[in-house]
Design an enzyme around this catalytic site. Sequence first.
Site, short mmCIF file in Angstrom:
data_model
loop_
_atom_site.label_atom_id
_atom_site.label_comp_id
_atom_site.label_asym_id
_atom_site.label_seq_id
_atom_site.Cartn_x
_atom_site.Cartn_y
_atom_site.Cartn_z
N LYS A 10 0.82 -1.22 0.00
CA LYS A 10 0.00 0.00 0.00
C LYS A 10 0.85 1.27 0.00
O LYS A 10 0.39 2.32 -0.42
CB LYS A 10 -0.97 -0.03 1.17
CG LYS A 10 -2.03 -1.10 0.97
CD LYS A 10 -3.11 -1.08 1.99
CE LYS A 10 -4.22 -2.06 1.64
NZ LYS A 10 -3.76 -3.48 1.65
C1 PLP Z 1 -4.30 -4.56 0.96
C2 PLP Z 1 -3.49 -5.79 0.82
C3 PLP Z 1 -3.81 -6.79 -0.14
C4 PLP Z 1 -5.04 -6.72 -1.03
O1 PLP Z 1 -4.99 -5.66 -1.94
P1 PLP Z 1 -6.34 -5.20 -2.70
O2 PLP Z 1 -5.95 -3.99 -3.47
O3 PLP Z 1 -7.32 -4.89 -1.60
O4 PLP Z 1 -6.77 -6.32 -3.54
C5 PLP Z 1 -2.98 -7.89 -0.25
N1 PLP Z 1 -1.90 -8.03 0.55
C6 PLP Z 1 -1.55 -7.11 1.48
C7 PLP Z 1 -0.37 -7.34 2.33
C8 PLP Z 1 -2.33 -5.96 1.65
O5 PLP Z 1 -1.99 -5.05 2.58
#
Ligand code: PLP
Length: 459
Positions: free
Chosen positions: A110
């Site tokens: 993120k």
């Molecule tokens: C948020 C997240 C995901 C999922 O991502 P999306 O965009 O919601 O599909 C997968 N792995 C980790 C570690 C995350 O923080």
Amino acid sequence: MQYFSTRGGIEPVGFLDAVMMGLADDGGLLLPERFPNAADKLSAWRTLSYPQLAVEVLRGFVGNAMPTDDLTRLVERSYATFDTAEVVPVHPCGPLFIAELFHGPTLAFKDIALQFLGNLFEYVLEKRGGRLNILGATSGDTGSAAIHGVRGKKGIHIFIMFPDGRVSPLQERQMTTVPDANVHCIAVQGTFDDGQRVLKEVFNDLPFKRQYALGAVNSVNWARVLAQVVYYFWAAFRAQDATGAEAVQVAVPTGNFGDIFAGYVAAKMGAPIQRLILATNENDILSRFFNSGVYSLGTVCPTLSPSMDIQVASNFERYLYYRVGQDSARLRQLMATFAAEKRIEVPEPSDGLIAAGRGDTAMTLATIRKVYETEGILLDPHTAVGVAVAESFVADVPTVCLATAHPAKFAAAITQAVGKDIARHPTLEALKQLPVRKVLKKPERAVIQEYMMETLKQN
Ligand SMILES: *Cc1c(COP(=O)(O)O)cnc(C)c1O
């Protein structure tokens, strides 16, 4: 470049307005009028550094909303906080390639979007004047990535609510040890759902929302999706460099459909991506949809990959819009049916680009163990879901698996898988020594608003 809503209810807006709007004012999601065609640019893009590539990919979506020099500076600043100049290292792992998306400040993917979004918010406020007070509720990763995205930024305050005693001590420290004066962590005495409820109530208080310039950083913000498009090109290029292949397939551990939608955009632009493999854990609404055409709500079940423990995928509407032939009326009808009946059906769920599968807890643990034993590489549980599902989609092109978090963020799952407590990261170790700042509050609208007003008066 103009942006419109999937539900067809807003006048087109430019890139910066789309970013500031977040969710479209008619309740839909914002999309660009078209996807820039990159097919004839691939050979030029292949040799660029990550920040250079990011500028080229983003430019087409930003249009004339920002001078390229400003965009370049903003992108460079966003990725200078990463611990490697490559930003996203891609390396072989047995027959696969792993694209490490976790080299940002909070060690999860993120950061790639939220470092960029934080700088973008600051840029818009500098240009247009004004201020922004971000309010969020988190159960884990998003809160800390958002905080690290806007810490110390001019004109911005961030308030993050988390359920007291219900996030991992590590995740709590990633939020509460940030010393900047514009960061405010609120431990609410309740569950994650209590935090979500208060969040909605505060945002629904429109006079308060306007007076305090309230904003959100949720995963539907177009800038978040856009920043993620870049690494699909990047990872495909690196796997091609290593193999000479014509194209790749990419496995994506999925929760809110944000990450994989970015892959969909990259493929539509002409990135050399033959197939996207959508991987869910037991919370499998999306994998059921792509295999049956039925999108129906289940109940959320806690797993070892908590950031994917999601039933309603907030970015799915963007995909659905294209799947129903860009027909806003049809889309509105489907969303209304889903809201009422918690179930919709679409005759041909995939246009052939996306395939989907589910990796359960046993597969997650077995995959972590196997990859550690055979390759000496530790995968975090989210990444392991993607790798496990990828194994059932054999192809004659290389497979890139997106690694969405550093394994040390999920050390207990690693111990469970390999039988020893070996997942460490110096950034996380250092947190143990730092002082913590947080306030404890009841999950009530008036209490949270009071705290925000008092805090903002003093700053
Ligand atoms: C948020 C997240 C995901 C999922 O991502 P999306 O965009 O919601 O599909 C997968 N792995 C980790 C570690 C995350 O923080």
